[in-house]
Motif scaffolding. Structure first.
Motif, PDB file in Angstrom:
ATOM      1  N   GLY A   1     -38.276 -29.042  10.691  1.00 43.82           N
ATOM      2  CA  GLY A   1     -38.100 -28.429   9.382  1.00 43.82           C
ATOM      3  C   GLY A   1     -36.698 -27.862   9.152  1.00 43.82           C
ATOM      4  O   GLY A   1     -36.599 -26.639   9.153  1.00 43.82           O
ATOM      5  N   SER A   2     -35.729 -28.706   9.009  1.00 41.02           N
ATOM      6  CA  SER A   2     -35.799 -30.133   8.732  1.00 41.02           C
ATOM      7  C   SER A   2     -34.606 -30.842   9.373  1.00 41.02           C
ATOM      8  O   SER A   2     -33.622 -30.200   9.752  1.00 41.02           O
ATOM      9  CB  SER A   2     -35.741 -30.379   7.229  1.00 41.02           C
ATOM     10  N   ARG A   3     -34.694 -32.173   9.440  1.00 42.03           N
ATOM     11  CA  ARG A   3     -33.577 -32.998   9.909  1.00 42.03           C
ATOM     12  C   ARG A   3     -32.649 -33.255   8.733  1.00 42.03           C
ATOM     13  O   ARG A   3     -33.083 -33.691   7.666  1.00 42.03           O
ATOM     14  CB  ARG A   3     -34.124 -34.318  10.473  1.00 42.03           C
ATOM     15  N   ILE A   4     -31.347 -33.000   8.932  1.00 38.72           N
ATOM     16  CA  ILE A   4     -30.378 -33.133   7.834  1.00 38.72           C
ATOM     17  C   ILE A   4     -29.883 -34.578   7.816  1.00 38.72           C
ATOM     18  O   ILE A   4     -29.039 -34.977   8.628  1.00 38.72           O
ATOM     19  CB  ILE A   4     -29.215 -32.138   8.016  1.00 38.72           C
ATOM     20  N   LEU A   5     -30.394 -35.364   6.887  1.00 34.56           N
ATOM     21  CA  LEU A   5     -30.175 -36.811   6.923  1.00 34.56           C
ATOM     22  C   LEU A   5     -28.732 -37.209   6.679  1.00 34.56           C
ATOM     23  O   LEU A   5     -28.272 -38.234   7.202  1.00 34.56           O
ATOM     24  CB  LEU A   5     -31.077 -37.506   5.897  1.00 34.56           C
ATOM     25  N   SER A   6     -28.003 -36.436   5.891  1.00 33.01           N
ATOM     26  CA  SER A   6     -26.641 -36.850   5.537  1.00 33.01           C
ATOM     27  C   SER A   6     -25.666 -36.754   6.706  1.00 33.01           C
ATOM     28  O   SER A   6     -24.563 -37.301   6.630  1.00 33.01           O
ATOM     29  CB  SER A   6     -26.118 -36.009   4.361  1.00 33.01           C
TER      30      SER A   6
ATOM     31  N   ASP B   1     -44.710 -34.075  12.262  1.00 28.39           N
ATOM     32  CA  ASP B   1     -44.507 -33.822  10.836  1.00 28.39           C
ATOM     33  C   ASP B   1     -42.999 -33.808  10.617  1.00 28.39           C
ATOM     34  O   ASP B   1     -42.287 -33.003  11.234  1.00 28.39           O
ATOM     35  CB  ASP B   1     -45.124 -32.491  10.407  1.00 28.39           C
ATOM     36  N   PHE B   2     -42.515 -34.681   9.747  1.00 29.22           N
ATOM     37  CA  PHE B   2     -41.078 -34.941   9.655  1.00 29.22           C
ATOM     38  C   PHE B   2     -40.504 -34.348   8.373  1.00 29.22           C
ATOM     39  O   PHE B   2     -40.691 -34.875   7.277  1.00 29.22           O
ATOM     40  CB  PHE B   2     -40.836 -36.453   9.690  1.00 29.22           C
ATOM     41  N   GLY B   3     -39.800 -33.224   8.518  1.00 30.15           N
ATOM     42  CA  GLY B   3     -39.131 -32.610   7.382  1.00 30.15           C
ATOM     43  C   GLY B   3     -37.705 -33.099   7.259  1.00 30.15           C
ATOM     44  O   GLY B   3     -37.030 -33.351   8.264  1.00 30.15           O
ATOM     45  N   ILE B   4     -37.232 -33.232   6.016  1.00 30.00           N
ATOM     46  CA  ILE B   4     -35.888 -33.748   5.782  1.00 30.00           C
ATOM     47  C   ILE B   4     -35.146 -32.851   4.798  1.00 30.00           C
ATOM     48  O   ILE B   4     -35.738 -32.211   3.931  1.00 30.00           O
ATOM     49  CB  ILE B   4     -35.911 -35.197   5.247  1.00 30.00           C
ATOM     50  N   ALA B   5     -33.822 -32.800   4.957  1.00 32.44           N
ATOM     51  CA  ALA B   5     -32.967 -32.029   4.068  1.00 32.44           C
ATOM     52  C   ALA B   5     -31.722 -32.847   3.747  1.00 32.44           C
ATOM     53  O   ALA B   5     -31.313 -33.705   4.527  1.00 32.44           O
ATOM     54  CB  ALA B   5     -32.571 -30.699   4.703  1.00 32.44           C
ATOM     55  N   ARG B   6     -31.131 -32.548   2.612  1.00 33.49           N
ATOM     56  CA  ARG B   6     -29.908 -33.251   2.206  1.00 33.49           C
ATOM     57  C   ARG B   6     -28.674 -32.629   2.835  1.00 33.49           C
ATOM     58  O   ARG B   6     -27.767 -33.341   3.281  1.00 33.49           O
ATOM     59  CB  ARG B   6     -29.792 -33.230   0.670  1.00 33.49           C
TER      60      ARG B   6
END
Length: 339
Positions: A71-76, A99-104
């Motif tokens: 909460g969370s992996r920062i994809l950029s 459970d895979f959380g993502i952030a920009r």
């Protein structure tokens, strides 16, 4: 009701001690543990996980039931193939408990600067990265030609156990991110640094977008993060947390939590925060506060923040134990009766 908790730094915790706390959560009856991705902290006692998927793999190996949330992996900030492979590996190792959380973006501009990513790139990299990750998880072979990522035809392994893929949660406070999450039917995290009226506005925006995208509300649970501290008496809880909690908000480091409330400085008093953003008190008061959240924001999934870098881990653990012993059972019993 489901209950999860974040494992972040405290004033005294080491890495092994925080890992033991995460594992202990299964024994206490929590449904999930959540790990934040953080970089470049000047205070070593704060959020300590630059590689949450690695930490999640360790926790998965030491537990059998507890879901492991990112909460969370920062994809950029990274290549999506790396992220897809690592997350799928964790899902396999855990037997389908990811459970895979993502952030920009990260919590401040230093994240993007440190990784050499311009602010203008983040949304495009985020959206392309998510597309590639979902394809990698659900298709035998993929290729991709985007503005930021070009991938020849390849097979990406392993595939996650959960089908079609692990649950995806989106850190979304901007209208653009909320709309993107709703368009895909992904739930958003409700941040702890939001008072109840702001939570209601965020939810309203999300539910409208979700229904416009053709998804029913009944298929989505929005996890709501709250600051939690449980003590034997109301007076003890309120007194013990006033100074540490206000110091936690006024941390004066790379980011200031107060900015996320979108409230004027004079309204962010301890009394207002105590009533509208926190669950601090004795067990009976905490139960009433959660029941209030059930009524006012239809709370179904509570993510607890027990750790604060301004208090010792021993104090955080005691609060966590009181919550699990006296607060959670009330809602588990309620769920069983209704069932």
């Amino acid at each position: 009701m489901k209950f999860g908790f974040f494992v972040t730094g405290t004033a005294s915790a080491s890495y092994p001690e925080l890992l033991e706390q995460a594992i202990y959560g299964e024994e206490l009856g929590f449904d999930s543990v959540w790990l934040r991705e953080r970089h470049f902290n000047t205070n070593p006692g704060r959020n300590l996980w630059p590689s949450p998927l690695i930490v999640g793999a360790y926790i998965a190996a030491k537990t059998t039931r507890l879901r492991v949330g990112i909460g969370s992996r920062i994809l950029s900030l990274d290549h999506p193939i790396h992220i897809a492979e690592d997350a799928a590996t964790l899902d396999v190792i855990s037997g389908g408990r990811l459970d895979f959380g993502i952030a920009r973006v990260g919590e401040n501009d230093l994240y993007q600067q440190g990784f050499g990513i311009s602010a203008q790139e983040t949304r495009g990299r985020f959206e392309e990265g998510l597309d590639i990750i979902l394809q990698a998880w659900t298709q035998q072979r993929i290729s991709y030609q985007g503005k930021y990522f070009q991938i020849p035809e390849v097979m990406i392994l392993p595939k996650p156990i959960q089908k079609p893929h692990p649950p995806v949660f989106v850190v979304g406070r901007s209208p653009e991110s909320i709309q993107m999450a709703a368009n895909k039917g992904f739930p958003i995290f409700i941040a702890a640094a939001q008072m109840i009226p702001e939570v209601q506005k965020t939810q309203e925006l999300y539910w409208k977008a979700l229904e416009a995208a053709g998804y029913p509300r009944t298929h989505v649970e929005l996890p709501v993060n709250r600051f939690v501290y449980v003590a034997e008496t109301m007076a003890k809880a309120k007194t013990e947390m006033e100074e540490p909690f206000m110091a936690f908000l006024n941390r004066g480091m790379t980011s200031d939590i107060k900015e996320y409330f979108f409230r004027s400085e004079e309204t962010l008093t301890y009394e207002n925060l105590f009533k509208e953003a926190c669950i601090f008190g004795d067990p009976d008061y905490c139960i009433r506060q959660i029941e209030r959240l059930q009524k006012e924001i239809n709370l179904k999934y509570l993510l607890c923040t027990f750790n604060y870098y301004t208090i010792d881990l021993k104090q955080s653990l005691k609060s966590m134990e009181l919550f699990s012993k006296y607060v959670m059972p009330h809602f588990k019993r309620t769920r069983q009766v209704k069932g």
